[in-house]
Scaffold this motif. Structure first.
Motif, PDB file in Angstrom:
ATOM      1  N   ALA A  93      83.859  56.228   5.049  1.00 39.46           N
ATOM      2  CA  ALA A  93      83.845  54.907   4.440  1.00 39.46           C
ATOM      3  C   ALA A  93      84.305  53.948   5.445  1.00 39.46           C
ATOM      4  N   TYR A  94      84.905  54.432   6.942  1.00 42.08           N
ATOM      5  CA  TYR A  94      85.213  53.505   7.887  1.00 42.08           C
ATOM      6  C   TYR A  94      83.716  53.443   8.266  1.00 42.08           C
ATOM      7  N   ALA A  95      82.558  54.364   8.192  1.00 46.27           N
ATOM      8  CA  ALA A  95      81.301  54.311   9.004  1.00 46.27           C
ATOM      9  C   ALA A  95      80.350  53.374   8.043  1.00 46.27           C
ATOM     10  N   ARG A  96      80.683  53.423   6.844  1.00 45.43           N
ATOM     11  CA  ARG A  96      79.827  52.374   6.019  1.00 45.43           C
ATOM     12  C   ARG A  96      80.152  51.378   5.530  1.00 45.43           C
ATOM     13  N   ARG A  97      81.344  50.944   6.049  1.00 41.85           N
ATOM     14  CA  ARG A  97      81.932  49.415   6.359  1.00 41.85           C
ATOM     15  C   ARG A  97      81.265  48.508   8.022  1.00 41.85           C
ATOM     16  N   ARG A  98      81.203  50.222   8.649  1.00 44.24           N
ATOM     17  CA  ARG A  98      80.836  49.636   9.824  1.00 44.24           C
ATOM     18  C   ARG A  98      79.334  48.887  10.097  1.00 44.24           C
ATOM     19  N   GLN A  99      78.464  49.807   9.447  1.00 43.99           N
ATOM     20  CA  GLN A  99      76.948  49.479   9.594  1.00 43.99           C
ATOM     21  C   GLN A  99      76.956  48.601   8.349  1.00 43.99           C
ATOM     22  N   GLU A 100      77.764  48.911   7.557  1.00 45.47           N
ATOM     23  CA  GLU A 100      77.104  46.790   7.155  1.00 45.47           C
ATOM     24  C   GLU A 100      77.159  46.068   7.648  1.00 45.47           C
ATOM     25  N   ALA A 101      78.402  46.029   8.540  1.00 45.66           N
ATOM     26  CA  ALA A 101      78.991  44.642   9.570  1.00 45.66           C
ATOM     27  C   ALA A 101      78.148  45.098  10.501  1.00 45.66           C
ATOM     28  N   THR A 102      77.670  45.793  11.235  1.00 46.18           N
ATOM     29  CA  THR A 102      77.617  45.153  12.768  1.00 46.18           C
ATOM     30  C   THR A 102      76.269  46.018  12.277  1.00 46.18           C
ATOM     31  N   GLY A 103      75.666  47.111  11.458  1.00 42.01           N
ATOM     32  CA  GLY A 103      74.283  48.209  11.864  1.00 42.01           C
ATOM     33  C   GLY A 103      74.566  48.883  12.413  1.00 42.01           C
ATOM     34  N   ASP A 104      75.245  49.310  13.295  1.00 38.38           N
ATOM     35  CA  ASP A 104      75.475  50.038  13.897  1.00 38.38           C
ATOM     36  C   ASP A 104      76.055  51.662  12.539  1.00 38.38           C
ATOM     37  N   GLN A 105      75.099  52.786  13.334  1.00 35.12           N
ATOM     38  CA  GLN A 105      75.282  53.738  13.121  1.00 35.12           C
ATOM     39  C   GLN A 105      76.323  54.825  13.035  1.00 35.12           C
ATOM     40  N   LEU A 106      76.899  56.017  12.819  1.00 43.58           N
ATOM     41  CA  LEU A 106      77.784  56.376  13.870  1.00 43.58           C
ATOM     42  C   LEU A 106      76.867  57.989  13.010  1.00 43.58           C
ATOM     43  N   PRO A 107      77.011  59.094  13.790  1.00 42.42           N
ATOM     44  CA  PRO A 107      77.282  60.126  14.319  1.00 42.42           C
ATOM     45  C   PRO A 107      77.803  60.939  12.659  1.00 42.42           C
ATOM     46  N   VAL A 108      77.463  60.709  11.525  1.00 44.83           N
ATOM     47  CA  VAL A 108      78.414  61.206  10.619  1.00 44.83           C
ATOM     48  C   VAL A 108      78.783  62.794  10.840  1.00 44.83           C
TER      49      VAL A 108
END
Lengths: 339, 404
Positions: free
Chosen positions: B212-227
Motif C-alpha cells: 500500500a505504501y509503495a503504491r501511494r509513493r508511486q502515485e505521489a512521486t512516480g518512484d517505484q520501489l522493488p516491491v
C-alpha cells in the motif's frame, strides 16, 4: 430453493414407498419373476458364471423360492446390491427378498422394519492376512491397515474388537468385495476382514490361495439369512418355510435324486408324505399347491446338496459344514416340524 | 342507458378477475400457487403416510446415539464411541478440506493452462488444448479411479521400505511414497514456536502495508520501489531470524517404518490424494476455458492502446488486461468452485471418508434413517454452496466495473 430440495427428497421417498403396497406374493405371480437381491459377486454364494447364469449358495435359495411360487427355478431376476444399498432396496420394494449374506441383528429386525426368516448360514467374522506377514493371531495386528466393507456389521465388530483389545488399526473402507480383494492383493491393506465364509470364498479366487491365512479368531456371531419386508407375513412364511424345507429335506433324506420316487406314492414316513403332498394339504395353507416341495427339491436339492455343490469341501471355496451341520450331527440346523 | 353513462371508476365486479387484463394475471398466479401448494401438501402427506405404513417415523434422534464405527482421516479426534453427529462433523471437515485444497489447486492449474493455451507457441497451445479436451470430456469418476489405481498399484508397499527392500524414502529420508499414502514430516511445536508463528504472521501483514505504501509513493512521486524483493525478504527473513534466535523451537517428526505401517509424520492417504488430484485436474480444465474466454473477451485495442502509452507487455497484462478479464472470469469461476465442492461427494468411490461416506453412507446404513440422513446431507451441501458463492460474490463486487 431449500423447500424444493426437501420436498423433492420426500417425493422420491413417497414414490418409492408407494410401490410396496400390494402383497408381495401377488406381485411376484403377476410379474412372473422373482426379484432376488443378491451379492454383486461372491464366489460360491452368488456370482454369475461364464454364461451369465447366476450360481451359488444364496442363489440356490432364490431359485428354490421361485420354484415354489412360480414353478420355475429360472424365473429369478437377480438384482446385485452393495452392502450399503441392500436394505434400502428391499424396503423400497425393488426386490422381493434379500438373500445376500446379511446378518440377522436386533436393530435390523426391529428398527429397520425388516424380517429375517431364518438362518441359511451360521457365520462369524474373521481376518485374512498374507502368510508372509508371520501373524498368527488377530491380537498381533496392532497398527495394521484393515480393509473393510462399509455399511456392514463387520465394520462395527471390527471397531469393537480393536477397542476391547486396546490395539490400534487404520480402517480402509471399500464398497464391494471385489474392491476389497483388489486393495488387499495390491497390499494397500494388511488385513481383509469379513465373514469367514466370505474370506474363504474370496481366497478361492486368488491366484495363490495358499499364500493367505485366515486367522483363528472368530470375533462375532454372524447368522446370515433371507430377509423380507416387515408386515407381509404371507410372503415371509413362504420364504421362511422354503428354507426350512431345504433343511428338513436333508434331515429326512429327501434328495433331488429320490424326490420323484418318494413323491410318487405315500411312504412309511408321515412327515415326508406331508412335505411332498402325498398326505394332507400343507401347501394350500401357504397359498401354494401341494407339489411345491417336490418342485423345490428337484430344482435345487436339499440343504446338504446345495452346500456341497457350491461351497462344500470339494469346491474351491472349501468350507466345512461346522456349525452348519444338521442338529443330529452336532450342528445348529434345526427345522421346525412340518405338521 | 345506465351502462353507457357509467362513471369511469366503476365498482369491482367478479367477472373482471377473468375478463379484465388488469386482474387476469393475478387470478392465474393465485390459482397456480394454490395448485402448487396442493401438490406439495399431497407429496408430503403421501410420504408421511407411506413411511407410516412401512412403520417408519421421521426422527433425528439417531444423531445422538453411538456411531460404533471408526473413521481413518480425522481432523478432530473421533473414536467409535462418539455419536453419529460427531461422525457427520468429521465427515464435513474432510469434505471441506478436500474442497478448499481442490479449489486452490484447480485455480492454479486452471489459470496456468488457460494462459498457456493462448501462447503463440504452437506446441504449447496445442498440448494445453489436448489437456483441456481430455479432462473436460471424460467423467470425473474415471479420473478419480485412475489416480487411485495408479497410487495403489504403482507405488511400493510399506514393507518394501525395510532393509533390503526395493523402495526407499525420498528427500533425505523425510518423505515416503507408499501404496497406503504419502507420509510427510510432521512439525513439532516446541516452546517458543508460537512467537515464530506470530512473527511470521506479522511480517505477512507487513507485506500488505508495504505494498500500500509503495503504491501511494508511486502515485505521489512516480518512484517505484522493488516491491517483489522487499516482499520476499519480509516474508522469509524475520521468521527465520526469530526461528534461529529462539533456538529452533519448531522441529520435524519424520515418518519411520514400525510394525505394519509407517509411524510418526503425517499420512496423506491415497484416497485423499486421488480425490484431490482428480477433482483439481478435472475442474482446472473448465477454469482454463473460463480464463481463456476472459482474456479473449478484452479487445485487442486495449493492448494496442496500452503499448502506445509505452507500457511493457507484462505491465499491460497486469494493469490493463487482467483487471478487465477478471470481471468475465469470476462469475463462472464461482460455479466451478461449487461444482468441485459438490463433486467431492464422489469420495465414496475410493473410500475417502467425507460427509457423504460418514453421514450419508455408514450412518444411514447402520441406523436405517435414509430420508433424514439425505435431508441433512442436502442441507449441508446447500449451505456450503451458498456460503462459497456469497464469498465469491463479495470478491466479484470488488473487481467488477465501478460505475462512477
Amino acid at each position: 430453493m431449500k423447500k424444493t430440495l426437501i420436498f423433492g427428497a420426500m417425493a422420491a421417498a413417497g414414490l418409492a414407498a408407494g410401490a410396496v403396497s400390494a402383497g408381495t406374493m401377488d406381485d411376484v405371480k403377476a410379474r412372473g419373476t422373482l426379484k432376488c437381491g443378491s451379492n454383486e459377486g461372491l464366489a460360491g454364494f452368488a456370482a454369475p458364471d461364464a454364461n451369465g447364469v447366476w450360481n451359488g449358495f444364496d442363489v440356490s435359495l432364490c431359485r428354490a423360492i421361485a420354484a415354489a411360487v412360480l414353478g420355475d427355478p429360472q424365473a429369478v431376476e437377480f438384482v446385485p446390491l452393495t452392502s450399503q444399498t441392500r436394505f434400502t432396496a428391499l424396503a423400497a420394494g425393488e426386490v422381493d427378498v434379500l438373500i445376500r449374506n446379511s446378518t440377522w441383528t436386533y436393530s435390523r429386525d426391529t428398527d429397520l422394519k425388516l424380517d429375517f426368516k431364518g438362518v441359511n448360514y451360521y457365520d462369524g467374522q474373521g481376518f485374512m492376512v498374507q502368510k508372509s506377514l508371520g501373524v498368527s493371531s488377530a491380537k498381533e495386528l496392532d497398527g495394521a491397515t484393515v480393509c473393510i466393507q462399509t455399511g456392514t456389521t463387520t465394520e462395527l465388530n471390527l471397531a469393537d474388537f480393536f477397542r476391547v483389545n486396546n490395539i490400534s488399526y487404520e480402517p480402509v473402507p471399500v464398497a464391494t468385495n471385489a474392491e476389497g480383494q483388489q486393495q488387499y492383493l495390491a497390499g494397500a491393506c494388511d488385513v481383509y476382514t469379513t465373514d469367514i465364509s466370505g474370506l474363504a470364498a474370496t481366497r478361492a479366487t486368488f491366484e495363490n490361495p495358499g499364500d493367505h491365512v485366515i486367522l483363528p479368531e472368530v470375533v462375532s456371531k454372524e447368522p446370515l439369512g433371507p430377509v423380507v419386508r416387515h408386515g407381509d407375513n404371507e410372503w415371509g412364511d413362504i420364504v421362511g418355510w422354503t428354507l426350512n424345507l431345504l433343511i428338513a429335506a436333508e434331515e429326512l433324506g429327501i434328495t433331488s435324486a429320490n424326490v420323484a420316487e418318494l413323491a410318487a406314492a405315500p411312504t412309511a414316513n408321515p412327515e415326508v408324505n406331508r412335505i411332498l403332498g402325498t398326505e394332507g394339504e400343507l401347501g394350500a395353507m401357504m397359498g401354494l399347491d401341494k407339489d411345491w416341495a417336490v418342485r423345490v427339491i428337484s430344482a435345487v436339492g436339499n440343504y446338504g446338496e446345495v452346500f456341497e455343490r457350491n461351497i462344500g469341501e470339494a469346491t474351491p471355496v472349501g468350507l466345512a459344514r461346522g456349525l452348519n451341520a444338521q442338529w443330529t450331527n452336532g450342528g445348529l440346523l434345526y427345522a421346525p416340524p412340518f405338521r | 342507458m345506465a351502462a353507457m353513462s357509467a362513471p369511469p371508476r366503476e365498482a369491482f365486479r367478479l367477472s373482471q378477475l377473468l375478463y379484465d387484463a388488469r386482474y387476469r394475471s393475478l387470478t392465474i398466479q393465485v390459482i397456480a400457487s394454490i395448485l402448487i401448494m396442493l401438490l406439495l401438501v399431497e407429496l408430503v402427506n403421501n410420504t408421511v403416510t407411506n413411511l407410516a405404513a412401512l412403520g417408519k417415523d421421521i426422527s433425528f434422534g439417531f444423531l445422538w446415539t453411538t456411531a460404533g464405527y471408526d473413521i481413518n482421516q480425522q481432523i478432530i479426534p473421533f473414536t467409535s464411541q462418539d455419536t453419529h453427529a460427531r461422525a457427520a462433523l468429521v465427515g464435513i471437515l474432510n469434505t471441506l478440506v478436500v474442497a478448499v485444497l481442490g479449489c486452490i489447486l484447480a485455480t492454479i492449474i486452471g489459470v496456468l493452462v488457460g494462459v498457456l493455451r493462448l501462447s503463440k507457441n504452437w506446441l504449447v497451445s496445442r498440448l494445453m488444448g489436448v489437456y483441456v479436451e481430455a479432462m473436460r470430456n471424460t467423467p470425473l469418476l474415471i479420473w478419480i479411479l485412475i489416480v487411485f489405481a495408479v497410487m495403489t498399484e504403482a507405488t511400493p508397499q510399506p514393507r518394501e521400505f525395510r532393509e533390503g527392500g526395493s523402495a526407499s524414502m525420498i528427500l533425505w529420508d523425510s518423505v515416503a511414497i507408499s501404496n497406503r499414502g504419502v507420509y510427510i514430516p510432521r512439525p513439532v511445536w516446541g516452546e517458543g514456536s508460537g512467537l515464530v508463528v506470530a512473527v511470521f504472521l506479522l511480517s505477512v501483514i507487513g507485506i500488505f502495508f508495504l505494498r500500500a505504501y509503495a503504491r501511494r509513493r508511486q502515485e505521489a512521486t512516480g518512484d517505484q520501489l522493488p516491491v517483489l524483493w522487499m516482499s520476499l525478504g519480509l516474508f522469509f527473513l524475520p521468521a527465520l531470524l526469530a526461528f534461529f534466535a529462539l533456538g529452533r523451537p519448531i522441529g520435524l517428526e519424520l515418518p519411520e517404518l514400525g510394525g505394519f505401517n509407517f509411524t510418526g509424520g503425517i499420512q496423506v492417504r491415497n484416497s485423499f490424494i486421488a480425490l484431490w488430484l482428480a477433482l483439481s485436474l478435472y475442474t482446472s480444465a473448465f477454469i482454463a476455458e473460463n480464463v481463456r474466454g476472459g482474456i479473449l473477451a478484452i479487445s485487442k485495442g486495449q493492448t494496442e492502446a496500452s503499448f502506445a502509452l509505452g507500457l511493457r507487455p507484462n505491465r499491460t497484462m497486469q494493469l490493463v488486461i487482467l483487471p478487465q478479464a477478471l470481471r468475465v472470469i469470476i462469475p463462472p469461476l464461482i460455479s466451478q468452485y461449487l461444482n468441485l465442492t459438490k463433486n467431492s461427494s464422489l469420495a465414496i468411490a475410493v473410500g475417502y471418508m467425507d460427509v457423504r461416506s460418514t453421514l450419508g453412507g455408514i450412518t444411514i446404513n447402520q441406523t436405517g434413517r435414509e430420508l433424514e440422513g439425505m435431508l441433512l446431507l442436502g442441507i449441508f451441501y446447500l449451505i456450503t454452496s451458498l456460503i462459497i458463492s456469497s464469498f465469491m460474490n463479495l470478491y466479484n463486487s470488488n473487481v467488477k466495473l465501478k460505475e462512477r
